[in-house]
Enzyme design. Sequence first.
Site, mmCIF file in Angstrom:
data_model
loop_
_atom_site.group_PDB
_atom_site.id
_atom_site.type_symbol
_atom_site.label_atom_id
_atom_site.label_comp_id
_atom_site.label_asym_id
_atom_site.label_seq_id
_atom_site.Cartn_x
_atom_site.Cartn_y
_atom_site.Cartn_z
ATOM 1 N N GLU A 140 0.815 -1.219 0.000
ATOM 2 C CA GLU A 140 0.000 0.000 0.000
ATOM 3 C C GLU A 140 0.846 1.266 0.000
ATOM 4 O O GLU A 140 0.419 2.305 -0.494
ATOM 5 C CB GLU A 140 -0.971 -0.002 1.182
ATOM 6 N N PHE A 176 -11.241 -7.133 14.289
ATOM 7 C CA PHE A 176 -10.210 -7.639 13.392
ATOM 8 C C PHE A 176 -9.923 -6.615 12.292
ATOM 9 O O PHE A 176 -10.836 -6.112 11.650
ATOM 10 C CB PHE A 176 -10.659 -8.970 12.768
ATOM 11 N N GLN A 177 -8.656 -6.295 12.110
ATOM 12 C CA GLN A 177 -8.205 -5.318 11.115
ATOM 13 C C GLN A 177 -8.843 -3.948 11.296
ATOM 14 O O GLN A 177 -9.124 -3.246 10.329
ATOM 15 C CB GLN A 177 -8.417 -5.847 9.695
ATOM 16 N N LYS A 197 -17.459 -0.957 6.216
ATOM 17 C CA LYS A 197 -17.944 -2.028 5.348
ATOM 18 C C LYS A 197 -19.458 -2.002 5.147
ATOM 19 O O LYS A 197 -19.948 -2.193 4.034
ATOM 20 C CB LYS A 197 -17.525 -3.372 5.975
ATOM 21 N N MET A 248 24.469 9.482 1.119
ATOM 22 C CA MET A 248 24.290 10.787 1.739
ATOM 23 C C MET A 248 24.641 10.742 3.226
ATOM 24 O O MET A 248 25.218 11.682 3.769
ATOM 25 C CB MET A 248 22.860 11.284 1.530
HETATM 26 C C1 LIG Z 1 12.869 5.955 4.832
HETATM 27 C C2 LIG Z 1 14.167 6.639 5.110
HETATM 28 N N1 LIG Z 1 15.050 6.097 5.981
HETATM 29 C C3 LIG Z 1 16.230 6.719 6.218
HETATM 30 C C4 LIG Z 1 16.550 7.896 5.609
HETATM 31 C C5 LIG Z 1 17.874 8.586 5.891
HETATM 32 N N2 LIG Z 1 18.697 8.686 4.681
HETATM 33 C C6 LIG Z 1 18.744 9.783 3.910
HETATM 34 S S1 LIG Z 1 19.706 9.616 2.553
HETATM 35 C C7 LIG Z 1 20.113 8.041 2.999
HETATM 36 C C8 LIG Z 1 21.049 7.242 2.155
HETATM 37 C C9 LIG Z 1 20.473 6.859 0.839
HETATM 38 O O1 LIG Z 1 21.306 5.900 0.258
HETATM 39 P P1 LIG Z 1 21.085 5.445 -1.239
HETATM 40 O O2 LIG Z 1 19.669 5.111 -1.462
HETATM 41 O O3 LIG Z 1 22.060 4.393 -1.585
HETATM 42 O O4 LIG Z 1 21.382 6.784 -2.058
HETATM 43 P P2 LIG Z 1 22.777 7.579 -2.192
HETATM 44 O O5 LIG Z 1 22.804 8.636 -1.125
HETATM 45 O O6 LIG Z 1 23.883 6.593 -2.035
HETATM 46 O O7 LIG Z 1 22.728 8.191 -3.558
HETATM 47 C C10 LIG Z 1 19.502 7.676 4.197
HETATM 48 C C11 LIG Z 1 19.684 6.398 4.892
HETATM 49 C C12 LIG Z 1 15.585 8.414 4.713
HETATM 50 N N3 LIG Z 1 15.781 9.567 4.070
HETATM 51 N N4 LIG Z 1 14.423 7.763 4.469
#
Ligand SMILES: Cc1ncc(C[n+]2csc(CCOP(=O)(O)OP(=O)(O)O)c2C)c(N)n1
Lengths: 573, 158
Positions: A55, A117-118, A167, A477
């Site tokens: 979803e 439920f749900q 429902k 990042m």
């Molecule tokens: C759902 C979620 N969890 C954690 C983060 C924290 N976060 C921001 S950028 C990042 C790294 C992303 O890595 P990747 O997808 O390999 O992209 P890259 O930066 O290497 O291009 C993380 C863990 C986030 N933005 N969203």
Amino acid sequence: MHTTAQKLNGSEIFFECLRREKVDTIFGYPGGALLKVYETLYDVTDIKHILVRHEQGATHMAEGYARATGKPGVVLVTSGPGATNTVTGITNAYMDSSPMVIFTGQVPSSLIGNDAFQEADIVGITRPITKHNFLVKDVRDLATTIRKAFFLATNGRPGPVLVDMPKDILNATCEFIWPDSVDIRGFKPTITCHANQIEKAAKKIAAAKRPLLYIGGGVISSNASKELTLLAKALNIPVTMTLQGLGAFPASEPLNMGMLGMHGTYWANQAVNKCDLLIAVGARFDDRVTGKVDTFAPQAYKIHNDIDPTNVDKNIKVDLPVVGDSKDFLSQLIKALPEKSENHDTWLAEIDVWKKQCPLTFTVENDSLKTEFVISTVSEETEGNAVVVTDVGQHQMWTSQYYHFNNPRSIITSGGLGTMGYGLPAAIGAAFGIQDRPVVLFCGDGGFMMNIQELVTAVHYKVPIKIFLLNNSFLGMVRQWQELFHQEKYSFTDLDDSNPDFLKVVEAFGCKSMRAENPAQAEAAIKEALAYNEGPVFVEFRVIKKDMVFPMVPAGGSISDMLLERLNPKTMV
Amino acid sequence: MKHLISVLVENKFGTLNRVASMFSARGFNLQSISIGETEDPEISRMTIVTRGDDQIVSQVLKQLNRLIDTIKVTDLTHQPHVERELLLMTLKLSKATQHEIFELINVFKGKVVDIKQKSITIEVIGSPDKINTTIDIFRPYGIRELARSGAVAIHRGE
Ligand SMILES: Cc1ncc(C[n+]2csc(CCOP(=O)(O)OP(=O)(O)O)c2C)c(N)n1
Ligand SMILES: [Mg+2]
């Protein structure tokens, strides 16, 4: 009022309402509370239902569809876990002001509150993350509620609206009555800007020596790119855009300054720093844009147009607020401008110097690959005319720097919430709405895994998206921040040992796939992928691991103090 | 400073929750909130007491307006208005104190609503300041329980 004598059940009313709202595509997943709806859907031929695999995927698809087309995205999910799975996607749409209507099934009215439920109190859960939400308590209210939901989602500042449908309501029957109009006494958004404010703004603009247009996503959602381009070119005013505003002004225009803020261009941030007039349009002075607020545009008289009054004076005190729709703001301004205004040649020349001092550049080596190169090549190959979807991370920021957006509604990215896992489903959704331009996804190796199940959806419906995976084997990042600000402690960000063989995974889903490890292979793969339209195509780009996004304003720093390159070049190995 | 805000809202389930959760989500101060039906059964009036500087209060007013179920938001602070709060309080009662207690009830124009051998329940109506004073004055006699309604307020008529 439009009445049909015939009685319909709640499920039939639901689809009848979607028809009235001209909905052609919905993204959904069935379940117990929705059995009646799916029974009705079995014979519906004029509304396309896309079966997702989670979803959350449905919500991001609906948002991708909405951002690409400007039409509201529609989601249909069951009660309980189906509903709670939509929470991230709804929050994302709320933060980025995307029009969406989410329909959730609910346990029968008589069981609500009994831990049935749900059962989940989805109206309670989503109250702070929706523009508004409704629980339908009587089948006779269903049509009016749906009408209101679409109205709210698409008028004023757009946003997600949720309708919870028990429902028993979906089974009950009543006469179908479609209200001709909606009147919600607590919702009267200001669309037309006040003439006095426009007049004041026009005077300031005519007198400014160093004006700057700061453009946000509001210009895109109000479809005001034409007006913006007209105004900027008529008065020779440079234009900088936020992540969500990119494409509002064509990158091919010399007045385009690219993005401002944390990973914005050096010259855009310098211009903010030195401008004497800042005209913010459909933007909200987000902290990723302003950095330290006291030092943001310190010399500028600030005009701020936004449709949402709460955005005015929220983060930054402005001199001239103009509440109203951005399209109205820009078109009124164009009419109100005096014949003569300042010539900004000196100002533009000053900006040009900054641009030459610190341009956006990268080096190319024959035997290794960089994300910047991949994005630049895609930008050239598509002539800046693709619909570009990103996930979240370094590749997202490089997209903002190296893809030259020439059209509005062309960057679809999670800005406010920064949701990893957004990209793949959002790209699929966008491709259901847009057929005349290629839909390209740039995704990281971390984020790709977060909604990879939707690859099934893309393959099954033969959605011709180009999935470009920038595999740096890192949560890039986060790694960048660890290097810069956390003593190079690469805590749980190295994915090298744990990433799967992406080609094998993607092949197992039945998706065409390729790999590129150097610039020559990358160019060939990009060309091949762009020419392929039978379904989704996947390219894994093996990019260098420790590349960094520059320039950068450290969080909370002043945008005048950008880091332009690595502090410690030896970490580059 | 303290602000007194009057809000007309749709009389629907969940409206109070929307308002209260907006305050907590945005970190606004919420000193008291009271709600009741108006002359129109579809509309309720909420009276909210909050604290903040001008910038914050202006955000509070705008965020209230932004909720779909709010119909009209008025900051009564600098307008002619009447503000009242109801206090119900049960005090310890003894031979030694009863005389003084009765006298004080008179001073505060309170009413006795219940009386038992060892306790007395009174009601006092007044501005929140007066209610604060009332509580302070009665405290030494021993407060068993108290309940405050929170402020309700309206514009003074023309
Ligand atoms: C759902 C979620 N969890 C954690 C983060 C924290 N976060 C921001 S950028 C990042 C790294 C992303 O890595 P990747 O997808 O390999 O992209 P890259 O930066 O290497 O291009 C993380 C863990 C986030 N933005 N969203
Ligand atoms: Mg990565």
